[in-house]
Design a protein around this motif. Sequence first.
Motif, PDB file in Angstrom:
ATOM      1  N   MET A 260      58.538  28.590  55.313  1.00  0.00           N
ATOM      2  CA  MET A 260      57.433  29.244  55.998  1.00  0.00           C
ATOM      3  C   MET A 260      56.124  28.797  55.355  1.00  0.00           C
ATOM      4  N   GLY A 261      55.042  28.935  56.099  1.00  0.00           N
ATOM      5  CA  GLY A 261      53.762  28.514  55.544  1.00  0.00           C
ATOM      6  C   GLY A 261      52.602  29.183  56.226  1.00  0.00           C
ATOM      7  N   PHE A 262      51.402  28.896  55.708  1.00  0.00           N
ATOM      8  CA  PHE A 262      50.170  29.391  56.309  1.00  0.00           C
ATOM      9  C   PHE A 262      49.116  28.303  56.173  1.00  0.00           C
ATOM     10  N   SER A 263      48.447  28.008  57.287  1.00  0.00           N
ATOM     11  CA  SER A 263      47.315  27.077  57.269  1.00  0.00           C
ATOM     12  C   SER A 263      46.086  27.812  57.774  1.00  0.00           C
ATOM     13  N   GLY A 264      44.965  27.128  57.795  1.00  0.00           N
ATOM     14  CA  GLY A 264      43.705  27.761  58.161  1.00  0.00           C
ATOM     15  C   GLY A 264      42.885  28.042  56.921  1.00  0.00           C
ATOM     16  N   LYS A 265      41.849  28.846  57.075  1.00  0.00           N
ATOM     17  CA  LYS A 265      40.937  29.117  55.955  1.00  0.00           C
ATOM     18  C   LYS A 265      41.485  30.225  55.057  1.00  0.00           C
ATOM     19  N   VAL A 266      42.680  29.966  54.523  1.00  0.00           N
ATOM     20  CA  VAL A 266      43.273  30.857  53.531  1.00  0.00           C
ATOM     21  C   VAL A 266      43.067  30.226  52.152  1.00  0.00           C
ATOM     22  N   GLU A 285      49.220  37.427  52.280  1.00  0.00           N
ATOM     23  CA  GLU A 285      48.461  37.927  51.139  1.00  0.00           C
ATOM     24  C   GLU A 285      48.994  37.430  49.799  1.00  0.00           C
ATOM     25  N   ASP A 286      50.308  37.525  49.588  1.00  0.00           N
ATOM     26  CA  ASP A 286      50.861  37.211  48.277  1.00  0.00           C
ATOM     27  C   ASP A 286      51.010  35.710  48.046  1.00  0.00           C
ATOM     28  N   TYR A 287      51.335  34.963  49.086  1.00  0.00           N
ATOM     29  CA  TYR A 287      51.553  33.534  48.921  1.00  0.00           C
ATOM     30  C   TYR A 287      50.336  32.713  49.347  1.00  0.00           C
ATOM     31  N   ALA A 288      49.803  32.985  50.528  1.00  0.00           N
ATOM     32  CA  ALA A 288      48.619  32.240  50.982  1.00  0.00           C
ATOM     33  C   ALA A 288      47.332  32.774  50.366  1.00  0.00           C
ATOM     34  N   GLY A 289      47.390  33.941  49.734  1.00  0.00           N
ATOM     35  CA  GLY A 289      46.231  34.443  49.015  1.00  0.00           C
ATOM     36  C   GLY A 289      45.184  35.132  49.860  1.00  0.00           C
ATOM     37  N   GLY A 290      45.477  35.365  51.141  1.00  0.00           N
ATOM     38  CA  GLY A 290      44.478  35.968  52.018  1.00  0.00           C
ATOM     39  C   GLY A 290      43.388  34.978  52.401  1.00  0.00           C
ATOM     40  N   MET A 291      42.372  35.464  53.090  1.00  0.00           N
ATOM     41  CA  MET A 291      41.310  34.587  53.571  1.00  0.00           C
ATOM     42  C   MET A 291      40.379  34.163  52.435  1.00  0.00           C
ATOM     43  N   ARG A 292      39.795  33.001  52.603  1.00  0.00           N
ATOM     44  CA  ARG A 292      38.786  32.550  51.642  1.00  0.00           C
ATOM     45  C   ARG A 292      37.594  33.503  51.660  1.00  0.00           C
ATOM     46  N   ASP A 293      36.850  33.501  50.572  1.00  0.00           N
ATOM     47  CA  ASP A 293      35.663  34.349  50.480  1.00  0.00           C
ATOM     48  C   ASP A 293      34.693  34.006  51.608  1.00  0.00           C
ATOM     49  N   GLY A 294      34.173  35.049  52.262  1.00  0.00           N
ATOM     50  CA  GLY A 294      33.223  34.846  53.344  1.00  0.00           C
ATOM     51  C   GLY A 294      33.856  34.802  54.713  1.00  0.00           C
ATOM     52  N   TYR A 295      35.198  34.843  54.770  1.00  0.00           N
ATOM     53  CA  TYR A 295      35.905  34.801  56.054  1.00  0.00           C
ATOM     54  C   TYR A 295      36.806  36.020  56.181  1.00  0.00           C
ATOM     55  N   THR A 296      37.028  36.448  57.398  1.00  0.00           N
ATOM     56  CA  THR A 296      37.985  37.516  57.676  1.00  0.00           C
ATOM     57  C   THR A 296      38.999  37.014  58.694  1.00  0.00           C
ATOM     58  N   GLY A 334      57.881  28.964  62.162  1.00  0.00           N
ATOM     59  CA  GLY A 334      57.686  29.782  60.968  1.00  0.00           C
ATOM     60  C   GLY A 334      56.501  29.383  60.113  1.00  0.00           C
ATOM     61  N   LEU A 335      55.718  28.421  60.554  1.00  0.00           N
ATOM     62  CA  LEU A 335      54.515  28.032  59.824  1.00  0.00           C
ATOM     63  C   LEU A 335      53.305  28.595  60.563  1.00  0.00           C
ATOM     64  N   ALA A 336      52.696  29.599  59.982  1.00  0.00           N
ATOM     65  CA  ALA A 336      51.651  30.367  60.640  1.00  0.00           C
ATOM     66  C   ALA A 336      50.281  29.706  60.471  1.00  0.00           C
ATOM     67  N   MET A 337      49.378  30.048  61.381  1.00  0.00           N
ATOM     68  CA  MET A 337      47.993  29.589  61.302  1.00  0.00           C
ATOM     69  C   MET A 337      47.062  30.782  61.380  1.00  0.00           C
ATOM     70  N   ALA A 338      46.134  30.858  60.418  1.00  0.00           N
ATOM     71  CA  ALA A 338      45.138  31.918  60.412  1.00  0.00           C
ATOM     72  C   ALA A 338      43.907  31.466  61.184  1.00  0.00           C
ATOM     73  N   VAL A 339      43.412  32.322  62.074  1.00  0.00           N
ATOM     74  CA  VAL A 339      42.175  32.082  62.814  1.00  0.00           C
ATOM     75  C   VAL A 339      41.108  32.980  62.212  1.00  0.00           C
ATOM     76  N   ASP A 340      40.028  32.396  61.746  1.00  0.00           N
ATOM     77  CA  ASP A 340      39.006  33.193  61.073  1.00  0.00           C
ATOM     78  C   ASP A 340      37.947  33.682  62.048  1.00  0.00           C
ATOM     79  N   ASN A 341      37.064  34.528  61.551  1.00  0.00           N
ATOM     80  CA  ASN A 341      36.075  35.212  62.381  1.00  0.00           C
ATOM     81  C   ASN A 341      35.004  34.295  62.952  1.00  0.00           C
ATOM     82  N   THR A 342      34.914  33.046  62.492  1.00  0.00           N
ATOM     83  CA  THR A 342      33.900  32.125  63.023  1.00  0.00           C
ATOM     84  C   THR A 342      34.390  31.364  64.245  1.00  0.00           C
ATOM     85  N   VAL A 343      35.662  31.486  64.579  1.00  0.00           N
ATOM     86  CA  VAL A 343      36.263  30.678  65.650  1.00  0.00           C
ATOM     87  C   VAL A 343      36.085  31.366  66.996  1.00  0.00           C
ATOM     88  N   ASN A 344      35.605  30.618  67.985  1.00  0.00           N
ATOM     89  CA  ASN A 344      35.534  31.096  69.358  1.00  0.00           C
ATOM     90  C   ASN A 344      36.879  30.840  70.020  1.00  0.00           C
TER      91      ASN A 344
END
Length: 452
Positions: A260-266, A285-296, A334-344
């Motif tokens: 499993m994995g996570f990509s995006g601004k994590v 949260e535990d493996y990908a570390g959550g979002m980078r600072d400044g992103y939700t 099983g490889l997830a992608m995070a979409v941050d708050n700046t994405v339309n």
Amino acid sequence: MTLTSFGPANLIKRSAETHPLTWRLRDDGKPVWLDEYQAKNGYAAARKAFADMAQDDIVQTVKDAGLKGRGGAGFPTGVKWGLMPKDESINIRYLLCNADEMEPNTWKDRMLMEQLPHLLIEGMLISARALKTYRGYIFLRGEYTTAAKHLNRAVAEAKAAGLLGKNILGSGFDFELFVHTGAGRYICGEETALINSLEGRRANPRSKPPFPAAVGVWGKPTCVNNVETLCNVPAIIADGVDWYKSLAREGSEDMGTKLMGFSGKVKNPGLWELPFGVTARELFEDYAGGMRDGYTLKAWQPGGAGTGFLLPEHLDAQMYAGGIGKVGTRMGTGLAMAVDNTVNMVSLLRNMEQFFARESCGFCTPCRDGLPWSVKLLMALENGEGREGDIETLLGLVGFLGPGKTFCAHAPGAVEPLGSAIKYFRPEFEAGIAPTRAGELTQVVSPTMVGA
């Protein structure tokens, strides 16, 4: 991000008991070649399968372990193997490894092939023994040049050691294995399109039935399995059904572990071997570390571009097919992608649908014409030139291209993220309707109109 990013050291200590796919990996990310692989108990499972197990017993063991396909569809592997003909007079059979990993945001098979090529070869060798196949092909995505180089070297090493070729391990069983690089088409992830491409034909899916187990490569019985699926086989044979089932978390209906994995601004994008049933929140949260600072976190996809979007409140879902199904989409790869708050979301979906439209084989009308239509409407909305009715038309296309409406699963996978994005982020789509065109209506496609 590197392919050996397995998370913080205090979270993961890989061992053969808990990480059957990845415990042999080197810390420096270099390939594990034959001598090192055998020193780490490599090919012990193959020797056991050849010396101590009847061919049908291998099939039954994999079936009892509950191994399911890891390419996205999740079909039970042992059941698929059981579809191969029992008639001993059929002496030409094929085993195909689907290594055409073109799902956006997915790179798990690449890591296995580049760093553990012998694990795949051992998995194919045991599978070939079980299925009585005398020849195998690894159908590899053409862009995976490093994987091709490493697999070809590993095949040569195995052949020189008597682990491939004639009379393997003195058993009288012959198995030849070849690496075949494709031309780079997403549709080759569909097993019958892959078979057509391997034969030198256009990569169009075939009508089923007949299924490949009856009529596959060059008209002969053929079994097609994913890279990660085949890489699970040695551990199941070596350590048994009960151990393999014990790896999954309580509540999971899927057995074993999963890459499993996570990509995006994590903070820590990467790839990890985790038990089925781990929650998406742990992964995020535990493996990908959550979002980078400044992103939700705005939204996320659980397993590639062909899976529906979910919201942050869905992160407590367990990562297995049924767990993700409960919140309205599929596990996928099983490889997830995070979409941050700046994405339309309109722009994101336009980009996705352009990819899927381009990768359509063009065989059936709904997919060939419907996906480009969705792109045209999304481009208008993205540029603020949409009309009233455009969103309803898009939703109509989601129904028109849904499961059972097209020749293969390409279009249903393509429109699943579109339907979920409109469901959760409709105001962003509505914002693309030009005020001066608010009274202009486009022709609305609805499931009723198309006979859905």
